[in-house]
Scaffold this motif. Structure first.
Motif: not given
Length: 375
Positions: A192-195, A212-216, A267-271
């Motif tokens: 997970n990164v940003w530019y 499936g990004p995690r809650n965290s 916090e590791n639950a997926v979305n």
């Protein structure tokens, strides 16, 4: 220098200008304006000729200009290129993938960013990662690019969140040193990164989010957006839109919750897509685009939604891998071209295959948005 010795070089490609358009050609005639790539260190007065006929033209001395114009040219357009779900090419058709990245290199002067939407491999094995990395690495120092993981890039089809091979072939140590890199959710990992980049007089921020990004991860992404209120935000992720023109949610196939990593909690639950909208996308007025792949069926879907602040968010699914209807078992090589005209408040989307050298012209693959607010 009229007395300089001849130098050898190879012209890689030639383009002829027609107005502002630049078209590839193999020959041209006197009086036309052309662009040659592959020949460096050229100055006014040099003669370009075939090696078997080295005959320099008479040297012409050019006088100093009698008029001076001052001003600033402002770029009014932004171009993004989307490479969704390249797994079929990494597994079976590496030449198709090479045609896509080479096309991006050939058009680098008009492209601001290339975004890959995950599933770089089919089976998360070295052989496929080698193909994917070799193709994407050709764009190094040529055109900015970013990528995300899909379900096929994690463990055994996302039975667990294991990104070891992904990070081995796309290492943090390399990409964190690139000019546009902003930061990462986990130091040392590209999951997970940003530019950021600047184009058309605007500041842009790209969030690359895992399958499936995690809650965290969504909490982290929210903080990044909050810290950049004046940037237009683009979210690049694998699973978000469905092929029925709505976000992925209950009842849809291929939800992140249906994979092994979907059993994580807290916090590791997926979305899924709808949960990402509720927890992140809808909450910030500067989030403008969400691009995703993953879903089969027709492989396309488009949705414009209104966020909590009255802002429009443009969300698009594109996927042309094996298993999607009409893709000839994934042998088509289509990519997406997103042209953003800030002055005209317009976004135009085209679907093109450098491999087939043809466009998709149906309404699901060629469309535009008008009256887009970039303020």
């Amino acid at each position: 220098d009229p007395d300089a010795a001849p130098k050898k070089a190879k012209a890689v490609s030639m383009y002829e200008f027609e107005g502002l358009a630049k078209n590839p050609v193999t020959e041209s005639t006197a009086g036309n304006i052309i662009c040659l790539s592959g020949i460096g260190d050229i100055t006014i007065g040099d003669t370009i000729c075939a090696p078997e006929c080295v005959e320099p033209l008479p040297f012409v001395k050019i006088s100093a200009p009698t008029m001076v114009f001052s001003g600033c040219k402002t770029q009014k357009q932004v171009r993004l290129v989307l490479l969704p779900d390249i797994q079929t090419y990494s597994r079976l058709y590496p030449d198709i993938l090479k045609s896509q990245t080479q096309w991006a290199i050939d058009h680098a002067d008009s492209i601001d960013f290339v975004l890959q939407q995950g599933d770089m491999t089919d089976h998360n094995v070295d052989k496929e990662w080698e193909v994917a990395a070799a193709a994407l690495n050709t764009m190094d120092n040529q055109v900015p690019y970013a990528f995300v993981m899909g379900n096929h890039d994690l463990g055994k089809n996302s039975n667990k969140r294991d990104s070891e091979l992904f990070n081995r072939y796309f290492p943090y140590d390399k990409y964190s040193k690139t000019r546009n890199f902003g930061g990462a959710f986990e130091e040392g990992k590209m999951d997970n990164v940003w530019y950021t980049f600047k184009a058309a007089g605007l500041k842009w921020l790209i969030l690359c989010l895992e399958f499936g990004p995690r809650n965290s991860v969504l909490d982290w992404a929210s903080e990044i957006v909050k810290k950049h209120p004046h940037h237009k935000v683009i979210i690049n992720t694998h699973a978000y839109m469905y092929s029925d023109d709505i976000r992925m949610g209950e009842g849809d196939r291929w939800l992140p919750q249906k994979y092994g990593l979907g059993k994580d909690t807290g916090e590791n639950a997926v979305n899924n897509g709808e949960q990402m909208w509720d927890k992140l996308v809808s909450k910030y007025p500067n989030i403008l685009f969400v691009f995703s792949g993953h879903v089969l069926n027709s492989g396309v879907g488009t949705l414009v939604s209104i966020g909590d602040h009255g802002n429009k968010v443009f969300q698009m699914l594109a996927n042309f891998q094996d298993g999607v209807k009409g893709t000839n078992r994934g042998q088509t090589g289509f990519l997406r071209i997103v042209d953003i005209d800030v002055k005209k408040q317009q976004v135009r989307v085209k679907t093109y295959s450098p491999y087939l050298k043809e466009y998709k012209n149906d309404v699901k693959n060629k469309f535009s948005f008008e009256g887009v607010n970039f303020k």
